[in-house]
Scaffold this motif. Structure first.
Motif, PDB file in Angstrom:
ATOM      1  N   MET A 136       0.827  -1.214   0.000  1.00  0.00           N
ATOM      2  CA  MET A 136       0.000   0.000   0.000  1.00  0.00           C
ATOM      3  C   MET A 136       0.858   1.260   0.000  1.00  0.00           C
ATOM      4  N   TRP A 188       2.877  -9.202  -9.020  1.00  0.00           N
ATOM      5  CA  TRP A 188       1.419  -9.320  -8.966  1.00  0.00           C
ATOM      6  C   TRP A 188       0.758  -8.589  -7.796  1.00  0.00           C
ATOM      7  N   ILE A 229      -2.067  -5.788  -8.798  1.00  0.00           N
ATOM      8  CA  ILE A 229      -3.440  -5.886  -8.298  1.00  0.00           C
ATOM      9  C   ILE A 229      -3.790  -4.687  -7.435  1.00  0.00           C
ATOM     10  N   ALA A 230      -2.888  -4.305  -6.526  1.00  0.00           N
ATOM     11  CA  ALA A 230      -3.143  -3.141  -5.666  1.00  0.00           C
ATOM     12  C   ALA A 230      -3.234  -1.863  -6.487  1.00  0.00           C
ATOM     13  N   VAL A 241      -4.243  -1.556  -9.656  1.00  0.00           N
ATOM     14  CA  VAL A 241      -5.528  -1.561 -10.379  1.00  0.00           C
ATOM     15  C   VAL A 241      -6.673  -1.226  -9.421  1.00  0.00           C
ATOM     16  N   LEU A 242      -6.660  -1.826  -8.235  1.00  0.00           N
ATOM     17  CA  LEU A 242      -7.710  -1.534  -7.251  1.00  0.00           C
ATOM     18  C   LEU A 242      -7.673  -0.077  -6.804  1.00  0.00           C
ATOM     19  N   PHE A 243      -6.469   0.466  -6.575  1.00  0.00           N
ATOM     20  CA  PHE A 243      -6.346   1.867  -6.177  1.00  0.00           C
ATOM     21  C   PHE A 243      -6.864   2.785  -7.279  1.00  0.00           C
ATOM     22  N   THR A 244      -6.474   2.513  -8.522  1.00  0.00           N
ATOM     23  CA  THR A 244      -6.902   3.352  -9.643  1.00  0.00           C
ATOM     24  C   THR A 244      -8.415   3.302  -9.812  1.00  0.00           C
ATOM     25  N   ALA A 245      -9.000   2.124  -9.732  1.00  0.00           N
ATOM     26  CA  ALA A 245     -10.451   1.990  -9.874  1.00  0.00           C
ATOM     27  C   ALA A 245     -11.181   2.719  -8.748  1.00  0.00           C
ATOM     28  N   SER A 246     -10.702   2.583  -7.520  1.00  0.00           N
ATOM     29  CA  SER A 246     -11.371   3.275  -6.409  1.00  0.00           C
ATOM     30  C   SER A 246     -11.171   4.781  -6.496  1.00  0.00           C
TER      31      SER A 246
END
Length: 78
Positions: free
Chosen positions: A24, A50, A54-55, A57-62
């Motif tokens: 993070m 990985w 994954i983190a 992509v999740l950060f960008t989407a949120s």
């Protein structure tokens, strides 16, 4: 004694996966552009990319969803 040195060699060969907090911190520092070159090299030396992918992509989407919600709230209040 030979057994313990064999165990130590196996531990040294297999890098420990980064913790959630470290991933993070790296993602947030990279997103805001303050990631040091030393930390970046440390993150990607010997670890699988990985968890970072994954983190990220999740950060960008949120982040994008958060912006959409804020814009909709501002436009709805006018």
């Amino acid at each position: 004694m030979a057994e313990s040195s064999g165990t130590e060699n196996k531990d040294q060969q297999k890098p420990k996966s980064p913790g959630v907090l470290k991933v993070m911190q790296s993602i947030l520092a990279g997103a805001f552009g303050v990631q040091s070159d030393k930390r970046r090299q440390e993150d990607f030396s010997g670890h699988s990319p990985w968890p970072y992918i994954i983190a990220g992509v999740l950060f960008t989407a949120s982040f994008v969803l958060g912006l959409i919600v804020i814009v909709n709230l501002v436009l709805a209040s006018q």
